[in-house]
Design a protein around this motif. Structure first.
Motif, PDB file in Angstrom:
ATOM      1  N   CYS A  85       0.219   7.499  -7.891  1.00 54.19           N
ATOM      2  CA  CYS A  85       0.690   7.976  -6.586  1.00 54.19           C
ATOM      3  C   CYS A  85      -0.426   7.922  -5.543  1.00 54.19           C
ATOM      4  CB  CYS A  85       1.228   9.400  -6.708  1.00 54.19           C
ATOM      5  SG  CYS A  85       2.800   9.547  -7.583  1.00 54.19           S
ATOM      6  N   VAL A  86      -1.626   8.281  -5.958  1.00 49.87           N
ATOM      7  CA  VAL A  86      -2.781   8.218  -5.053  1.00 49.87           C
ATOM      8  C   VAL A  86      -3.085   6.765  -4.682  1.00 49.87           C
ATOM      9  CG1 VAL A  86      -5.255   8.679  -4.830  1.00 49.87           C
ATOM     10  CG2 VAL A  86      -3.758  10.372  -5.921  1.00 49.87           C
ATOM     11  N   ILE A  87      -3.034   5.885  -5.670  1.00 44.23           N
ATOM     12  CA  ILE A  87      -3.285   4.460  -5.413  1.00 44.23           C
ATOM     13  C   ILE A  87      -2.219   3.900  -4.480  1.00 44.23           C
ATOM     14  CG2 ILE A  87      -3.357   2.170  -6.486  1.00 44.23           C
ATOM     15  CD1 ILE A  87      -4.545   3.542  -8.981  1.00 44.23           C
ATOM     16  N   LEU A  88      -0.970   4.299  -4.696  1.00 45.30           N
ATOM     17  CA  LEU A  88       0.117   3.868  -3.810  1.00 45.30           C
ATOM     18  C   LEU A  88      -0.127   4.357  -2.384  1.00 45.30           C
ATOM     19  CD1 LEU A  88       2.924   2.711  -3.167  1.00 45.30           C
ATOM     20  CD2 LEU A  88       3.913   4.873  -4.007  1.00 45.30           C
ATOM     21  N   ALA A  89      -0.572   5.601  -2.237  1.00 48.34           N
ATOM     22  CA  ALA A  89      -0.820   6.170  -0.912  1.00 48.34           C
ATOM     23  C   ALA A  89      -1.876   5.376  -0.156  1.00 48.34           C
ATOM     24  CB  ALA A  89      -1.248   7.631  -1.047  1.00 48.34           C
ATOM     25  N   PHE A  90      -2.945   4.986  -0.854  1.00 51.03           N
ATOM     26  CA  PHE A  90      -3.990   4.196  -0.196  1.00 51.03           C
ATOM     27  C   PHE A  90      -3.466   2.800   0.166  1.00 51.03           C
ATOM     28  CE2 PHE A  90      -6.899   7.452  -1.606  1.00 51.03           C
ATOM     29  CZ  PHE A  90      -7.929   7.391  -0.680  1.00 51.03           C
ATOM     30  N   GLY A  91      -2.583   2.261  -0.658  1.00 49.89           N
ATOM     31  CA  GLY A  91      -1.974   0.974  -0.328  1.00 49.89           C
ATOM     32  C   GLY A  91      -1.087   1.075   0.900  1.00 49.89           C
ATOM     33  N   MET A  92      -0.288   2.143   0.986  1.00 50.46           N
ATOM     34  CA  MET A  92       0.570   2.371   2.144  1.00 50.46           C
ATOM     35  C   MET A  92      -0.261   2.507   3.417  1.00 50.46           C
ATOM     36  SD  MET A  92       3.179   5.100   0.362  1.00 50.46           S
ATOM     37  CE  MET A  92       3.805   5.712   1.933  1.00 50.46           C
ATOM     38  N   ALA A  93      -1.336   3.293   3.329  1.00 51.72           N
ATOM     39  CA  ALA A  93      -2.198   3.478   4.499  1.00 51.72           C
ATOM     40  C   ALA A  93      -2.812   2.147   4.931  1.00 51.72           C
ATOM     41  CB  ALA A  93      -3.299   4.490   4.182  1.00 51.72           C
ATOM     42  N   GLY A  94      -3.268   1.360   3.951  1.00 53.36           N
ATOM     43  CA  GLY A  94      -3.837   0.058   4.273  1.00 53.36           C
ATOM     44  C   GLY A  94      -2.839  -0.856   4.948  1.00 53.36           C
ATOM     45  N   PHE A  95      -1.591  -0.829   4.488  1.00 49.09           N
ATOM     46  CA  PHE A  95      -0.564  -1.669   5.095  1.00 49.09           C
ATOM     47  C   PHE A  95      -0.271  -1.214   6.526  1.00 49.09           C
ATOM     48  CE2 PHE A  95       3.501  -3.699   5.766  1.00 49.09           C
ATOM     49  CZ  PHE A  95       3.387  -4.884   5.050  1.00 49.09           C
ATOM     50  N   VAL A  96      -0.233   0.093   6.750  1.00 49.56           N
ATOM     51  CA  VAL A  96      -0.025   0.622   8.101  1.00 49.56           C
ATOM     52  C   VAL A  96      -1.165   0.228   9.020  1.00 49.56           C
ATOM     53  CG1 VAL A  96      -0.029   2.770   9.441  1.00 49.56           C
ATOM     54  CG2 VAL A  96       1.477   2.546   7.472  1.00 49.56           C
ATOM     55  N   PHE A  97      -2.407   0.408   8.562  1.00 48.06           N
ATOM     56  CA  PHE A  97      -3.575   0.068   9.376  1.00 48.06           C
ATOM     57  C   PHE A  97      -3.574  -1.405   9.772  1.00 48.06           C
ATOM     58  CE2 PHE A  97      -6.110   3.473   6.879  1.00 48.06           C
ATOM     59  CZ  PHE A  97      -5.685   4.464   7.749  1.00 48.06           C
ATOM     60  N   ASN A  98      -3.280  -2.258   8.825  1.00 48.42           N
ATOM     61  CA  ASN A  98      -3.479  -3.689   9.021  1.00 48.42           C
ATOM     62  C   ASN A  98      -2.248  -4.408   9.555  1.00 48.42           C
ATOM     63  OD1 ASN A  98      -6.249  -4.625   7.638  1.00 48.42           O
ATOM     64  ND2 ASN A  98      -5.423  -2.889   6.490  1.00 48.42           N
ATOM     65  N   VAL A  99      -1.138  -4.268   8.877  1.00 46.23           N
ATOM     66  CA  VAL A  99       0.053  -5.060   9.199  1.00 46.23           C
ATOM     67  C   VAL A  99       0.943  -4.362  10.227  1.00 46.23           C
ATOM     68  CG1 VAL A  99       2.069  -6.239   8.251  1.00 46.23           C
ATOM     69  CG2 VAL A  99      -0.033  -6.082   6.901  1.00 46.23           C
ATOM     70  N   GLY A 100       1.370  -3.136   9.906  1.00 43.69           N
ATOM     71  CA  GLY A 100       2.278  -2.426  10.805  1.00 43.69           C
ATOM     72  C   GLY A 100       1.682  -2.187  12.173  1.00 43.69           C
ATOM     73  N   PHE A 245       9.458  15.729  -6.781  1.00 45.55           N
ATOM     74  CA  PHE A 245       8.798  16.514  -5.727  1.00 45.55           C
ATOM     75  C   PHE A 245       7.278  16.384  -5.830  1.00 45.55           C
ATOM     76  CE2 PHE A 245       6.591  20.457  -4.627  1.00 45.55           C
ATOM     77  CZ  PHE A 245       6.913  20.565  -3.273  1.00 45.55           C
ATOM     78  N   LEU A 246       6.749  16.507  -7.033  1.00 44.64           N
ATOM     79  CA  LEU A 246       5.305  16.424  -7.218  1.00 44.64           C
ATOM     80  C   LEU A 246       4.781  15.036  -6.846  1.00 44.64           C
ATOM     81  CD1 LEU A 246       2.755  17.861  -8.206  1.00 44.64           C
ATOM     82  CD2 LEU A 246       3.281  17.048 -10.522  1.00 44.64           C
ATOM     83  N   GLY A 247       5.500  13.995  -7.270  1.00 48.03           N
ATOM     84  CA  GLY A 247       5.073  12.640  -6.944  1.00 48.03           C
ATOM     85  C   GLY A 247       5.106  12.359  -5.453  1.00 48.03           C
ATOM     86  N   VAL A 248       6.178  12.799  -4.789  1.00 48.68           N
ATOM     87  CA  VAL A 248       6.293  12.615  -3.336  1.00 48.68           C
ATOM     88  C   VAL A 248       5.188  13.383  -2.615  1.00 48.68           C
ATOM     89  CG1 VAL A 248       7.722  13.101  -1.305  1.00 48.68           C
ATOM     90  CG2 VAL A 248       8.758  12.130  -3.368  1.00 48.68           C
ATOM     91  N   ALA A 249       4.942  14.613  -3.058  1.00 53.60           N
ATOM     92  CA  ALA A 249       3.919  15.427  -2.418  1.00 53.60           C
ATOM     93  C   ALA A 249       2.540  14.790  -2.532  1.00 53.60           C
ATOM     94  CB  ALA A 249       3.911  16.829  -3.035  1.00 53.60           C
ATOM     95  N   VAL A 250       2.177  14.350  -3.710  1.00 49.48           N
ATOM     96  CA  VAL A 250       0.862  13.739  -3.916  1.00 49.48           C
ATOM     97  C   VAL A 250       0.736  12.455  -3.102  1.00 49.48           C
ATOM     98  CG1 VAL A 250      -0.623  12.588  -5.614  1.00 49.48           C
ATOM     99  CG2 VAL A 250       0.486  14.759  -6.185  1.00 49.48           C
ATOM    100  N   THR A 251       1.784  11.634  -3.130  1.00 59.63           N
ATOM    101  CA  THR A 251       1.737  10.356  -2.412  1.00 59.63           C
ATOM    102  C   THR A 251       1.605  10.555  -0.910  1.00 59.63           C
ATOM    103  OG1 THR A 251       3.092   9.275  -4.105  1.00 59.63           O
ATOM    104  CG2 THR A 251       2.941   8.188  -1.963  1.00 59.63           C
TER     105      THR A 251
END
Length: 385
Positions: A85-100, A245-251
């Motif tokens: 979940c943490v790794i996914l979160a960093f991937g999402m942030a990277g995609f937002v920073f760069n592509v979105g 809930f826990l997975g969504v919260a952590v992510t």
């Protein structure tokens, strides 16, 4: 995107609110634009649609998909899923920073439809791209660090970011609790998007341009899609509500912490300038481009990982001057900006390290948490009312 931008500017000009004007250009921006155009012409490269950006998009997309698949389907322990979940979160942030981010500024491709489709990745992650383009592209980029206009420095009563903001007793702890608030921002934005479109309809006194029916459907429809893959699919494959809930919260708390730290750094710190006048008519005696350099700071230009990961947001001053240029060009453009700044006697502010600018941001939030009588006041000195 351009239609929204220009329609928004027209609304700003016609509103009964503080009127802000900038000085006539002295040639700084004209010379800067000329040299940047010459750079692209001499190197025979395009400001957008670059192979390096396509490769980065593929890497970040693969990062997110593989992390999401791992979390849901890999035969691993619960702790490993939380790490996923943490790794996914960093991937999402990277995609937002760069592509979105590039796409929603029109800086990813020369094709407006490509920009629009990639910009919808914001909606896929829970935040309306339609509202973001107005809040960020128009209000923030036009009126950077001007209270009542720049929504990005408004903490909705929870955080004090500029000197003239009304003081509340609990701000004395904001340099501590703001890190937790960062974690909650993505979920808060998801709620606010719906409230802004269906009810409130404005940021401060700036009325949000009325969306078309298709734009409303897109905004609300993606909220359903977001809930579907974030909550619906995990429940459907057998995870319990507590596990979901826990997975969504952590992510999303990790994602929120990462994106808000990066977006906050370049403007909310003790070396950036804020307009402190609250008069009904304000004339800033700097041309707009110089004003951007007074209110915006770059950081960590020699850090290769940050340069790659944050999508040029560490070159925030360059981004404000050239928002429709793909961020992969910012390191080269920064050298041009520095040269022109030296010739015109304009300060180009840069923190050499990430730690340096993070410390500055922390000091500023702590200073503004004290009572107004003891707060350092920073303003745009070349302004009249």
């Amino acid at each position: 995107m351009d239609r929204l931008y220009y329609r928004s500017l027209c609304l700003l000009d016609n509103m009964e609110q503080t009127k802000i004007t900038f000085a006539k250009e002295i040639g700084f921006r004209k010379e800067l634009n000329r040299r940047v155009k010459d750079y692209f012409r001499s190197e025979n490269i395009s400001p957008r649609d670059n192979p390096a950006m396509y490769l980065k998009t593929a890497v970040l997309l693969g990062w997110m998909i593989s992390a999401w698949t791992f979390i849901l389907f890999a035969p691993v322990s619960g702790w490993m899923r939380l790490i996923g979940c943490v790794i996914l979160a960093f991937g999402m942030a990277g995609f937002v920073f760069n592509v979105g981010h590039d796409a929603n500024h029109g800086g990813y491709s020369n094709n407006k439809y490509v920009n629009y489709i990639l910009g919808l990745t914001y909606d896929f992650m829970g935040v309306s791209s339609y509202l973001w383009r107005y809040r960020h592209n128009v209000l923030h980029h036009t009126y950077t660090n001007i209270p009542g206009h720049d929504v990005e420095i408004d903490g909705d009563g929870w955080v004090r970011m500029y000197p003239t903001q009304e003081y509340r007793w609990y701000y004395r702890f904001q340099h501590i609790y703001i890190w937790f608030i960062y974690c909650l921002v993505p979920l808060y934005w998801s709620y606010c998007d719906v409230n802004l479109i269906l009810s409130k309809g404005k940021y401060h006194n700036h009325v949000i341009p009325t969306p078309k029916l298709s734009e409303k459907i897109t905004l609300l429809g993606f909220k359903v899609i977001w809930l579907g893959y974030v909550i619906g699919i995990p429940l459907a494959v057998g995870y319990t509500p507590w596990q979901v809930f826990l997975g969504v919260a952590v992510t999303f708390m990790t994602y929120g912490l990462v994106i808000n730290i990066v977006f906050m750094l370049a403007h909310v710190l003790d070396s950036a300038e804020f307009l402190t006048s609250e008069s009904e008519q304000i004339h800033i005696e700097d041309e707009w481009a110089i004003f951007q350099l007074k209110t915006t700071v770059d950081f960590a230009p020699k850090n290769h990982f940050i340069n790659w990961y944050v999508g040029g947001l560490n070159y925030q001053a360059i981004h404000h001057l050239f928002p429709k240029v793909c961020h992969i060009h910012y390191p080269k453009i920064a050298k041009i900006v520095q040269e022109v700044c030296q010739e015109f006697g304009v300060e180009y502010k840069v923190y050499e390290t990430f730690g340096g600018i993070l410390s500055s941001n922390y000091r500023w939030l702590k200073a503004l948490g004290r009572a107004p009588a003891t707060t350092k006041r920073v303003s745009v000195v070349n302004s009249t009312v």
